[in-house]
Design an enzyme around this catalytic site. Sequence first.
Site, mmCIF file in Angstrom:
data_model
loop_
_atom_site.group_PDB
_atom_site.id
_atom_site.type_symbol
_atom_site.label_atom_id
_atom_site.label_comp_id
_atom_site.label_asym_id
_atom_site.label_seq_id
_atom_site.Cartn_x
_atom_site.Cartn_y
_atom_site.Cartn_z
ATOM 1 N N SER A 115 13.339 -17.639 46.218
ATOM 2 C CA SER A 115 12.445 -17.646 47.373
ATOM 3 C C SER A 115 11.011 -17.948 46.940
ATOM 4 O O SER A 115 10.626 -17.692 45.807
ATOM 5 C CB SER A 115 12.480 -16.288 48.076
HETATM 6 N N1 SAH Z 1 16.293 -12.902 45.910
HETATM 7 C C1 SAH Z 1 16.722 -14.118 45.294
HETATM 8 C C2 SAH Z 1 16.929 -15.203 46.311
HETATM 9 C C3 SAH Z 1 18.248 -15.859 46.125
HETATM 10 S S1 SAH Z 1 18.791 -16.922 47.409
HETATM 11 C C4 SAH Z 1 15.777 -14.539 44.184
HETATM 12 O O1 SAH Z 1 14.773 -13.874 43.962
HETATM 13 O O2 SAH Z 1 16.091 -15.501 43.506
HETATM 14 C C5 SAH Z 1 19.900 -15.904 48.285
HETATM 15 C C6 SAH Z 1 21.143 -15.477 47.592
HETATM 16 O O3 SAH Z 1 21.944 -14.789 48.539
HETATM 17 C C7 SAH Z 1 22.019 -16.592 47.041
HETATM 18 O O4 SAH Z 1 22.162 -16.429 45.672
HETATM 19 C C8 SAH Z 1 23.352 -16.402 47.769
HETATM 20 O O5 SAH Z 1 24.483 -16.657 46.955
HETATM 21 C C9 SAH Z 1 23.283 -14.944 48.153
HETATM 22 N N2 SAH Z 1 24.178 -14.520 49.237
HETATM 23 C C10 SAH Z 1 24.470 -15.169 50.387
HETATM 24 N N3 SAH Z 1 25.354 -14.426 51.103
HETATM 25 C C11 SAH Z 1 25.586 -13.288 50.393
HETATM 26 C C12 SAH Z 1 26.408 -12.147 50.597
HETATM 27 N N4 SAH Z 1 27.193 -11.993 51.670
HETATM 28 N N5 SAH Z 1 26.403 -11.174 49.647
HETATM 29 C C13 SAH Z 1 25.647 -11.282 48.538
HETATM 30 N N6 SAH Z 1 24.865 -12.355 48.280
HETATM 31 C C14 SAH Z 1 24.839 -13.341 49.201
#
Ligand code: SAH
Length: 273
Positions: A115
């Site tokens: 993000s």
């Molecule tokens: N907070 C992260 C942002 C990652 S993007 C950072 O700092 O990098 C969002 C993430 O949510 C992705 O990796 C995606 O695989 C995950 N995601 C989507 N649906 C999900 C679910 N049901 N349970 C766990 N993770 C999920």
Amino acid sequence: MNARPRPGFPVRLDRPAAAAARPALPAAQRSAPAALAPAAQPRPGRAAPTPQGLGLDSQAVRLAMVKKLAAQGITDARVLEAMGRIERHRFVDTALATQAYEDTSLPIGLGQTISKPGVVARMAELLLAGLDPRKGEPMGRVLEIGTGCGYQAAVLSLLVKEVYSIERLRGLHEKARENLRPLRLPNVHLLFGDGMAGFAQGAPYAGIIAAAGGEAVPQAWIEQLAVGGRLVAPVASAAGGAQALLVLDKTAAGVQHTLLEAVHFVPLKSGIA
Ligand code: SAH
């Protein structure tokens, strides 16, 4: 994505092994009052640091990022301090490291993105401004859905007592583990699983924060949120699936929803892969 060269970018952010192995801040410093770590302050009377890899020079770039976050309206000094301490360039590929302190999301593999710093800071600030009544104490347990590369979990670890962070993609769960290992953050617990179900074993949570957006907030999250707790998540509003940031406060009288600005997060998906 966004791979344009950065003319005039003043520092090199390639990783010398020694810096990569540098231990995290001692626990005592993590709850230090709101200010940037002393080493992150510009040093009066000293020339700009010469490019020499990590360390001082990446701190200068981070400090510039923090100033921009403050100019954008982030006011919580604890959040600004945490953003100044966590080295975002360690969470992206080396080829993207020079972009790590721009306010942009970047690819982290498997079609997912880290993000934007502005959004991480905004969500953390909203989370901490919740109803949790224990004034003067750090927020208790927080559940993060969507660990991704682990960056936001690291930021949160400096702000709350315990972070449970769940990721549904094994490859990213493992990448986050690797990224976080050198930081030695004992209050971060990485979980592999479908975060749509929350993580009941850690409930109730003082805060829940989602880094992926669905059409509605799963009921399990609301159930696992403590009374007095706050949830911050992107949700797709009715109109054409455009996302907005939702703040949900759980009170003894029920839940209160507040919809805020538009955001762009990867989709919340069910199951693991
Ligand atoms: N907070 C992260 C942002 C990652 S993007 C950072 O700092 O990098 C969002 C993430 O949510 C992705 O990796 C995606 O695989 C995950 N995601 C989507 N649906 C999900 C679910 N049901 N349970 C766990 N993770 C999920």
